[in-house]
Design an enzyme around this catalytic site. Structure first.
Site, PDB file in Angstrom:
ATOM      1  N   LYS A 170      38.708  69.451  79.707  1.00 28.03           N
ATOM      2  CA  LYS A 170      38.957  70.887  79.588  1.00 28.03           C
ATOM      3  C   LYS A 170      37.936  71.522  78.641  1.00 28.03           C
ATOM      4  O   LYS A 170      38.031  71.394  77.423  1.00 28.03           O
ATOM      5  CB  LYS A 170      40.359  71.166  79.038  1.00 28.03           C
ATOM      6  CG  LYS A 170      40.735  72.624  79.259  1.00 28.03           C
ATOM      7  CD  LYS A 170      41.616  73.215  78.182  1.00 28.03           C
ATOM      8  CE  LYS A 170      40.898  73.847  77.042  1.00 28.03           C
ATOM      9  NZ  LYS A 170      40.043  75.001  77.319  1.00 28.03           N
ATOM     10  N   GLU A 380      35.830  78.192  56.404  1.00 29.34           N
ATOM     11  CA  GLU A 380      34.748  78.118  57.379  1.00 29.34           C
ATOM     12  C   GLU A 380      34.579  79.472  58.067  1.00 29.34           C
ATOM     13  O   GLU A 380      35.534  80.038  58.591  1.00 29.34           O
ATOM     14  CB  GLU A 380      35.046  77.046  58.423  1.00 29.34           C
ATOM     15  CG  GLU A 380      33.885  76.865  59.376  1.00 29.34           C
ATOM     16  CD  GLU A 380      34.109  75.719  60.355  1.00 29.34           C
ATOM     17  OE1 GLU A 380      35.159  75.696  60.999  1.00 29.34           O
ATOM     18  OE2 GLU A 380      33.209  74.866  60.473  1.00 29.34           O
TER      19      GLU A 380
HETATM   20  P1  ADP Z   1      37.327  77.876  68.739  1.00 27.61           P
HETATM   21  O1  ADP Z   1      37.850  78.932  67.842  1.00 27.61           O
HETATM   22  O2  ADP Z   1      36.095  77.203  68.252  1.00 27.61           O
HETATM   23  O3  ADP Z   1      37.293  78.233  70.186  1.00 27.61           O
HETATM   24  P2  ADP Z   1      39.744  76.435  69.242  1.00 27.61           P
HETATM   25  O4  ADP Z   1      40.349  75.373  68.398  1.00 27.61           O
HETATM   26  O5  ADP Z   1      40.499  77.669  69.465  1.00 27.61           O
HETATM   27  O6  ADP Z   1      38.358  76.678  68.574  1.00 27.61           O
HETATM   28  O7  ADP Z   1      39.343  75.839  70.647  1.00 27.61           O
HETATM   29  C1  ADP Z   1      38.832  74.560  70.855  1.00 27.61           C
HETATM   30  C2  ADP Z   1      39.338  74.032  72.181  1.00 27.61           C
HETATM   31  O8  ADP Z   1      40.754  73.873  72.081  1.00 27.61           O
HETATM   32  C3  ADP Z   1      39.114  74.988  73.368  1.00 27.61           C
HETATM   33  O9  ADP Z   1      38.789  74.231  74.527  1.00 27.61           O
HETATM   34  C4  ADP Z   1      40.452  75.660  73.493  1.00 27.61           C
HETATM   35  O10 ADP Z   1      40.701  76.133  74.794  1.00 27.61           O
HETATM   36  C5  ADP Z   1      41.395  74.523  73.164  1.00 27.61           C
HETATM   37  N1  ADP Z   1      42.743  74.965  72.766  1.00 27.61           N
HETATM   38  C6  ADP Z   1      43.112  76.135  72.216  1.00 27.61           C
HETATM   39  N2  ADP Z   1      44.436  76.186  72.021  1.00 27.61           N
HETATM   40  C7  ADP Z   1      44.944  75.007  72.454  1.00 27.61           C
HETATM   41  C8  ADP Z   1      46.251  74.423  72.521  1.00 27.61           C
HETATM   42  N3  ADP Z   1      47.318  75.078  72.105  1.00 27.61           N
HETATM   43  N4  ADP Z   1      46.372  73.199  73.047  1.00 27.61           N
HETATM   44  C9  ADP Z   1      45.296  72.498  73.460  1.00 27.61           C
HETATM   45  N5  ADP Z   1      44.045  72.988  73.434  1.00 27.61           N
HETATM   46  C10 ADP Z   1      43.850  74.220  72.936  1.00 27.61           C
END
Ligand code: ADP
Length: 482
Positions: A170, A380
């Site tokens: 994903k 950060e």
């Molecule tokens: P960023 O702010 O760098 O995008 P995130 O942690 O929001 O960092 O996103 C990193 C990855 O985690 C992305 O692929 C995002 O879609 C995924 N992601 C975000 N929320 C969830 C969740 N609740 N469960 C699993 N994956 C998630």
């Protein structure tokens, strides 16, 4: 609309989202499918069904597939680099560099398929043999961020497949283009149906489906701290519990000592803080500078920063591309305001820039008079914003460097072997850099951090097998007790 790859076929989704170029928001790269929870479940089921055969597949087959993936990536590095820079906003040389890295990673793990080895050891009991071997874990869910749209997927997908796992991948919502192109290459290389699945979509839907499924044995995640925590909690609360590996944030220090070569220090600092628009988890946003060189260093940084060209990522001559999107830009600007409110001095940059095309252009910002307790020094930011923290001497600089909730990368610029050696031993970080930027690592050695930056085994190099395999200890009585 581009499709997801599930159970050996390209499938349309009911939803799609535009992939927008941050250097020019009028430029839409394409509409990319957004998978539903049902799509994610189909991908997981396919990976689950494909696991028994793939886990026993010949190491030659795995080698040949990974080698072919690496070959095609490298043969198309200019074109893929352009796509990457267009959707993410890092400069074209940075984009091509990242694609090259991805190809090299596939080649490295192609070789690793042929180097799988176990141990045979004597037992403490008579007539017994002990064998220690590694086996694949099962279905692995790979969740990746937007800042390295092809290298991070590569360094998760390649070892996952090499060691015999099946994959549900994903990618981040913002950068589906590189993920889709990489997936096409993997499919073309001949992975059997179900072994590799691409599910582009939202973290809250697709990511959650992966976390909730009992068929997923392990999750490798790179992203933000809050999401990482949530992922870890879900994996540990799951039944059965999932193996989990997290790479999250950083607030990486770069120490500059009085005896540093000023030119080297400035180049290291500019690269660490501002290249890739500061959007690297290994970026340095805390420049900890000792008294004797502080003023000269700040003056040299201001001068050097005037020559940094901020512009369209695809244009020749651009040093710093745009920020990735509006919400990241808002976050960068918010921290620039916070820094000023906290009493830090903004001595360079920090303003929005207009360019020919509408994009998220921000002049790299440098703060001085920063204390390590300030939010700009603790949290950060993930943008081109650096702080200079004054230290009395080496000992104080080291103390400040380690005084952070994070521990990914830590750098020092010095010509003293004594200080360099001491720093290597005492920096509380997974990676230490001497007279080098805090970012920029090799692909054949472990990558990862300590404290709030990382959780679980290291990624990359041979150490990747720690996460992507599970150890088996087998005992055999050979009947020759006498
Ligand atoms: P960023 O702010 O760098 O995008 P995130 O942690 O929001 O960092 O996103 C990193 C990855 O985690 C992305 O692929 C995002 O879609 C995924 N992601 C975000 N929320 C969830 C969740 N609740 N469960 C699993 N994956 C998630």
């Amino acid at each position: 609309m581009t499709k997801n790859y599930i159970a050996g076929e390209w499938r349309v989704s009911s939803e799609a989202a535009p992939n927008v170029n941050p250097s020019n928001t009028n430029d839409v790269i394409g509409d990319y499918a957004r998978a539903s929870a049902a799509d994610a479940e189909a991908a997981i089921a396919a990976a689950y069904d494909a696991f028994p055969a793939w886990s026993r597949s010949s190491i030659q087959t795995r080698h040949d597939i990974l080698k072919a993936v690496g070959d095609e990536i490298l043969a198309r590095k200019e074109e893929l680099g352009r796509l990457l820079s267009r959707e993410e906003g890092k400069t074209l040389p940075e984009g091509i560099g990242e694609v090259t890295r991805a190809g090299q990673i596939f080649h490295f793990f192609a070789g690793e398929c042929l180097r799988m080895a176990g141990e045979k050891v004597p037992s403490v009991r008579p007539a017994i043999d002990v064998e220690i071997t590694r086996e694949p874990v099962g279905v692995v869910g790979l969740i990746t961020p937007w800042n390295f749209p092809i290298a991070i997927p590569a360094w998760k997908i390649a070892p996952a497949l090499a060691y015999g796992n099946t994959v549900v991948f994903k990618p981040a919502e913002l950068v589906p283009g590189s993920a889709h192109a990489l997936s096409e290459i993997i499919v073309r290389a001949g992975v059997p149906a179900g072994v590799f699945n691409l599910v582009m979509g939202k973290g809250s839907i697709v990511g959650e489906a992966m976390l909730q499924s009992p068929k997923v044995a392990a999750i490798s995640f790179t992203g933000s701290v809050p999401t990482g925590r949530r992922v870890a909690q879900s994996c540990i609360a799951a039944d059965p519990m999932k193996k989990v590996q997290l790479e999250m944030g950083g607030k990486n220090p770069m120490v500059v000592l009085d005896d540093a070569d000023l030119k080297v220090a400035v180049e290291c600092a500019v690269n660490s803080a501002f290249f890739s628009t500061g959007q690297r988890c290994t970026a340095s946003s805390r420049l900890i500078v000792t008294e004797g060189i502080h003023d000269r260093f700040v003056a040299a940084m201001q001068e050097r920063m005037q020559n940094l060209v901020v512009g369209d990522a695809l244009k020749a001559g651009t040093h710093i591309g745009p920020v990735v999107d509006q919400s990241q830009l808002d976050q960068d600007l918010k921290y620039i305001r916070i820094g000023q409110e906290e009493g830090a001095r903004l001595v360079a940059g920090g303003e929005l820039l207009n360019r020919e095309s509408p994009g998220f252009y921000l002049a790299p910002a440098l703060f001085t008079e920063v204390s390590n307790w300030m939010r700009v020094a603790r949290e950060e930011i993930f943008g081109p914003v650096a702080t200079v923290i004054r230290a009395k001497d080496y000992d104080e600089a080291l103390e400040i460097a380690n005084d952070t909730p994070f521990g990914l990368s830590s750098g020092i610029c010095t010509t003293s072997l004594k200080y360099a050696s001491h720093f290597k031993r005492n920096a509380e970080a997974g990676m230490v850099m001497v007279n080098l930027p805090t970012a920029g690592v090799d692909y054949h050695v472990p990558f990862g951090g300590r404290k709030g930056s990382s959780y679980g085994p290291r990624e990359q190099g041979r150490y990747a097998q720690e996460f992507y395999t599970t150890v088996k200890t087998a005992y055999t009585f050979d009947g020759n007790a006498a």
